[in-house]
Design a protein around this motif. Sequence first.
Motif, PDB file in Angstrom:
ATOM      1  N   ARG A   1       7.468 -36.401  45.353  1.00 52.82           N
ATOM      2  CA  ARG A   1       7.381 -36.093  44.055  1.00 52.82           C
ATOM      3  C   ARG A   1       5.836 -35.306  43.472  1.00 52.82           C
ATOM      4  NH1 ARG A   1       5.865 -41.077  44.972  1.00 52.82           N
ATOM      5  NH2 ARG A   1       7.892 -41.923  44.961  1.00 52.82           N
ATOM      6  N   GLY A   2       6.017 -34.748  42.307  1.00 52.31           N
ATOM      7  CA  GLY A   2       4.825 -34.342  41.957  1.00 52.31           C
ATOM      8  C   GLY A   2       4.676 -32.832  42.236  1.00 52.31           C
ATOM      9  N   GLY A   3       5.618 -32.097  42.997  1.00 57.30           N
ATOM     10  CA  GLY A   3       5.427 -30.740  43.515  1.00 57.30           C
ATOM     11  C   GLY A   3       5.241 -29.884  42.241  1.00 57.30           C
ATOM     12  N   LEU A   4       5.712 -30.082  41.101  1.00 56.78           N
ATOM     13  CA  LEU A   4       5.689 -29.044  40.170  1.00 56.78           C
ATOM     14  C   LEU A   4       4.034 -28.844  39.577  1.00 56.78           C
ATOM     15  CD1 LEU A   4       7.258 -27.087  38.255  1.00 56.78           C
ATOM     16  CD2 LEU A   4       7.533 -28.910  36.796  1.00 56.78           C
ATOM     17  N   ALA A   5       3.271 -30.033  39.949  1.00 57.11           N
ATOM     18  CA  ALA A   5       1.854 -29.688  39.514  1.00 57.11           C
ATOM     19  C   ALA A   5       1.240 -28.766  40.296  1.00 57.11           C
ATOM     20  CB  ALA A   5       1.315 -31.124  39.883  1.00 57.11           C
ATOM     21  N   TRP A   6       1.811 -28.311  41.617  1.00 58.66           N
ATOM     22  CA  TRP A   6       1.009 -27.306  42.381  1.00 58.66           C
ATOM     23  C   TRP A   6       1.373 -26.050  41.521  1.00 58.66           C
ATOM     24  CZ3 TRP A   6      -1.688 -27.770  46.861  1.00 58.66           C
ATOM     25  CH2 TRP A   6      -1.705 -28.864  47.432  1.00 58.66           C
ATOM     26  N   TRP A   7       2.654 -25.638  40.989  1.00 65.63           N
ATOM     27  CA  TRP A   7       2.745 -24.511  40.126  1.00 65.63           C
ATOM     28  C   TRP A   7       1.754 -24.479  39.096  1.00 65.63           C
ATOM     29  CZ3 TRP A   7       6.218 -25.812  44.053  1.00 65.63           C
ATOM     30  CH2 TRP A   7       6.991 -24.783  44.582  1.00 65.63           C
ATOM     31  N   LEU A   8       1.676 -25.448  38.406  1.00 73.85           N
ATOM     32  CA  LEU A   8       0.975 -25.808  37.106  1.00 73.85           C
ATOM     33  C   LEU A   8      -0.585 -25.188  37.389  1.00 73.85           C
ATOM     34  CD1 LEU A   8       0.856 -26.404  34.051  1.00 73.85           C
ATOM     35  CD2 LEU A   8       0.140 -28.798  34.711  1.00 73.85           C
ATOM     36  N   ALA A   9      -0.953 -25.817  38.567  1.00 80.24           N
ATOM     37  CA  ALA A   9      -2.539 -25.595  39.029  1.00 80.24           C
ATOM     38  C   ALA A   9      -2.550 -24.106  39.208  1.00 80.24           C
ATOM     39  CB  ALA A   9      -2.740 -26.690  40.120  1.00 80.24           C
ATOM     40  N   ALA A  10      -1.691 -23.678  40.121  1.00 81.14           N
ATOM     41  CA  ALA A  10      -1.604 -22.100  40.477  1.00 81.14           C
ATOM     42  C   ALA A  10      -1.633 -21.338  39.047  1.00 81.14           C
ATOM     43  CB  ALA A  10      -0.368 -21.825  41.151  1.00 81.14           C
ATOM     44  N   CYS A  11      -0.978 -21.517  38.073  1.00 76.56           N
ATOM     45  CA  CYS A  11      -1.106 -21.024  36.915  1.00 76.56           C
ATOM     46  C   CYS A  11      -2.382 -21.041  36.103  1.00 76.56           C
ATOM     47  CB  CYS A  11       0.089 -21.305  36.081  1.00 76.56           C
ATOM     48  SG  CYS A  11       1.824 -20.724  36.472  1.00 76.56           S
ATOM     49  N   ARG A  12      -2.822 -22.138  36.129  1.00 76.84           N
ATOM     50  CA  ARG A  12      -3.990 -22.633  35.746  1.00 76.84           C
ATOM     51  C   ARG A  12      -5.397 -21.732  36.235  1.00 76.84           C
ATOM     52  NH1 ARG A  12      -5.496 -27.610  37.272  1.00 76.84           N
ATOM     53  NH2 ARG A  12      -7.179 -26.490  38.540  1.00 76.84           N
ATOM     54  N   GLU A  13      -5.414 -21.923  37.642  1.00 78.86           N
ATOM     55  CA  GLU A  13      -6.363 -21.245  38.290  1.00 78.86           C
ATOM     56  C   GLU A  13      -6.325 -19.752  38.124  1.00 78.86           C
ATOM     57  OE1 GLU A  13      -8.754 -22.763  41.059  1.00 78.86           O
ATOM     58  OE2 GLU A  13      -8.525 -23.735  39.451  1.00 78.86           O
ATOM     59  N   THR A  14      -5.001 -19.151  38.431  1.00 78.14           N
ATOM     60  CA  THR A  14      -5.046 -17.633  38.030  1.00 78.14           C
ATOM     61  C   THR A  14      -5.521 -17.339  36.548  1.00 78.14           C
ATOM     62  OG1 THR A  14      -2.902 -17.617  39.243  1.00 78.14           O
ATOM     63  CG2 THR A  14      -3.198 -15.639  37.963  1.00 78.14           C
ATOM     64  N   LEU A  15      -5.421 -17.908  35.533  1.00 75.50           N
ATOM     65  CA  LEU A  15      -5.877 -17.968  34.383  1.00 75.50           C
ATOM     66  C   LEU A  15      -7.258 -17.895  34.359  1.00 75.50           C
ATOM     67  CD1 LEU A  15      -5.542 -17.503  31.101  1.00 75.50           C
ATOM     68  CD2 LEU A  15      -5.442 -19.956  30.794  1.00 75.50           C
ATOM     69  N   GLU A  16      -7.800 -19.334  34.918  1.00 75.36           N
ATOM     70  CA  GLU A  16      -9.046 -19.564  34.859  1.00 75.36           C
ATOM     71  C   GLU A  16     -10.310 -18.193  35.668  1.00 75.36           C
ATOM     72  OE1 GLU A  16     -11.224 -23.395  35.555  1.00 75.36           O
ATOM     73  OE2 GLU A  16      -8.880 -24.124  35.559  1.00 75.36           O
ATOM     74  N   GLU A  17      -9.570 -18.032  36.723  1.00 75.04           N
ATOM     75  CA  GLU A  17     -10.422 -17.224  37.690  1.00 75.04           C
ATOM     76  C   GLU A  17     -10.054 -15.695  37.619  1.00 75.04           C
ATOM     77  OE1 GLU A  17     -10.535 -18.739  41.613  1.00 75.04           O
ATOM     78  OE2 GLU A  17     -10.597 -20.873  41.019  1.00 75.04           O
ATOM     79  N   ALA A  18      -8.852 -15.277  37.203  1.00 74.12           N
ATOM     80  CA  ALA A  18      -8.406 -13.961  37.143  1.00 74.12           C
ATOM     81  C   ALA A  18      -8.291 -13.482  35.830  1.00 74.12           C
ATOM     82  CB  ALA A  18      -7.431 -13.530  38.184  1.00 74.12           C
ATOM     83  N   GLY A  19      -8.078 -14.423  34.996  1.00 70.73           N
ATOM     84  CA  GLY A  19      -7.856 -14.177  33.456  1.00 70.73           C
ATOM     85  C   GLY A  19      -6.421 -13.720  33.362  1.00 70.73           C
ATOM     86  N   LEU A  20      -5.337 -13.930  34.032  1.00 73.80           N
ATOM     87  CA  LEU A  20      -3.976 -13.544  34.039  1.00 73.80           C
ATOM     88  C   LEU A  20      -3.223 -14.874  33.743  1.00 73.80           C
ATOM     89  CD1 LEU A  20      -3.765 -11.284  37.072  1.00 73.80           C
ATOM     90  CD2 LEU A  20      -4.009 -10.412  34.670  1.00 73.80           C
ATOM     91  N   LEU A  21      -2.130 -14.664  32.786  1.00 75.51           N
ATOM     92  CA  LEU A  21      -1.315 -15.917  32.264  1.00 75.51           C
ATOM     93  C   LEU A  21       0.202 -15.491  32.626  1.00 75.51           C
ATOM     94  CD1 LEU A  21      -1.314 -18.568  31.052  1.00 75.51           C
ATOM     95  CD2 LEU A  21      -1.125 -17.588  28.990  1.00 75.51           C
ATOM     96  N   LEU A  22       0.671 -16.264  33.486  1.00 78.28           N
ATOM     97  CA  LEU A  22       2.065 -16.001  33.939  1.00 78.28           C
ATOM     98  C   LEU A  22       3.048 -16.703  32.965  1.00 78.28           C
ATOM     99  CD1 LEU A  22       1.205 -16.436  37.621  1.00 78.28           C
ATOM    100  CD2 LEU A  22       1.434 -14.485  36.312  1.00 78.28           C
ATOM    101  N   LEU A  23       3.393 -15.691  31.982  1.00 79.90           N
ATOM    102  CA  LEU A  23       4.282 -16.172  30.912  1.00 79.90           C
ATOM    103  C   LEU A  23       5.811 -16.007  31.113  1.00 79.90           C
ATOM    104  CD1 LEU A  23       2.131 -15.786  27.593  1.00 79.90           C
ATOM    105  CD2 LEU A  23       2.602 -17.850  28.675  1.00 79.90           C
ATOM    106  N   ALA A  24       6.693 -16.797  30.675  1.00 77.04           N
ATOM    107  CA  ALA A  24       7.985 -16.471  30.555  1.00 77.04           C
ATOM    108  C   ALA A  24       8.403 -15.717  29.135  1.00 77.04           C
ATOM    109  CB  ALA A  24       8.987 -17.471  30.520  1.00 77.04           C
ATOM    110  N   GLY A  25       8.504 -14.400  29.267  1.00 77.00           N
ATOM    111  CA  GLY A  25       8.813 -13.905  27.791  1.00 77.00           C
ATOM    112  C   GLY A  25       7.517 -13.482  27.077  1.00 77.00           C
ATOM    113  N   ASP A  26       7.771 -13.116  25.960  1.00 74.91           N
ATOM    114  CA  ASP A  26       6.444 -12.814  24.958  1.00 74.91           C
ATOM    115  C   ASP A  26       6.091 -13.794  24.456  1.00 74.91           C
ATOM    116  OD1 ASP A  26       6.985  -9.841  25.506  1.00 74.91           O
ATOM    117  OD2 ASP A  26       8.433  -9.855  24.172  1.00 74.91           O
ATOM    118  N   PRO A  27       4.444 -13.858  24.197  1.00 75.22           N
ATOM    119  CA  PRO A  27       3.943 -15.033  23.282  1.00 75.22           C
ATOM    120  C   PRO A  27       4.282 -14.962  22.033  1.00 75.22           C
ATOM    121  CG  PRO A  27       2.353 -13.255  24.078  1.00 75.22           C
ATOM    122  CD  PRO A  27       3.697 -12.790  24.814  1.00 75.22           C
ATOM    123  N   PRO A  28       4.228 -16.116  21.549  1.00 74.25           N
ATOM    124  CA  PRO A  28       4.376 -16.018  20.143  1.00 74.25           C
ATOM    125  C   PRO A  28       3.423 -15.116  19.057  1.00 74.25           C
ATOM    126  CG  PRO A  28       3.929 -18.315  20.754  1.00 74.25           C
ATOM    127  CD  PRO A  28       3.684 -17.383  21.928  1.00 74.25           C
TER     128      PRO A  28
END
Length: 219
Positions: A14-41
């Motif tokens: 269980r808890g595998g999705l947390a790895w993907w969430l952490a990957a997205c957070r780290e990518t945002l924190e360190e590289a400034g990139l946010l991996l979104l589905a579709g356009d933001p509001p």
Amino acid sequence: MSDAEASEILGVPRGGLAWWLAACRETLEEAGLLLLAGDPPAGFDLAEFRRRVRADESVFPDLLIELGLTLDVSAIEEVARFITPLGPPRRFDTRFFLARTPADQEPEHDAGEIVDWEWVRPADALARLREGRMRMIAPTVRMVSCLARYATADEALAVARRRLPYHRARVGDPTGDYRVLLPGEDGYQQASLDFEQGWVRLWDPRATDGEPALPSPPW
């Protein structure tokens, strides 16, 4: 992607999705990139979002919900796992993920863990490493070597999406050249398993499909 699907991919109960969430957070924190589905509001301010997450990483999931943002975890593939060697008081059990850079975003390093950035082809990065013009820790070298096999992001992602079985990285001549080998490379079957705690999905699938393998990367 559900947690059950993510956990099955990683082989955890269980808890595998947390790895993907952490990957997205780290990518945002360190590289400034946010991996979104579709356009933001409308009115979404990526720079302000980045600032708030860098100030307190724990707010990341709450901010996603508050702002109505959805992460595109289906576009992120887990491709490797490395565990640091015995010895140091702190060890790391690390997953590596592969994704395409958002076309409408430019990287912005955090000036803390990441102090600079540039776009560089994997083969060129390995050449700089050999020439002493770039430093990389061992797992990074292994992953860049995997990427160097492919000419485009599409080619690498196509293999990543196959979610090939893990193959253990092996070391040939550990007391000499210390060349790390993956399936399909000369000497892989005879190389040692005792020196690299690494498992890679991004190996050459031709190595077991009966087709000629891709040439080994230049490292």
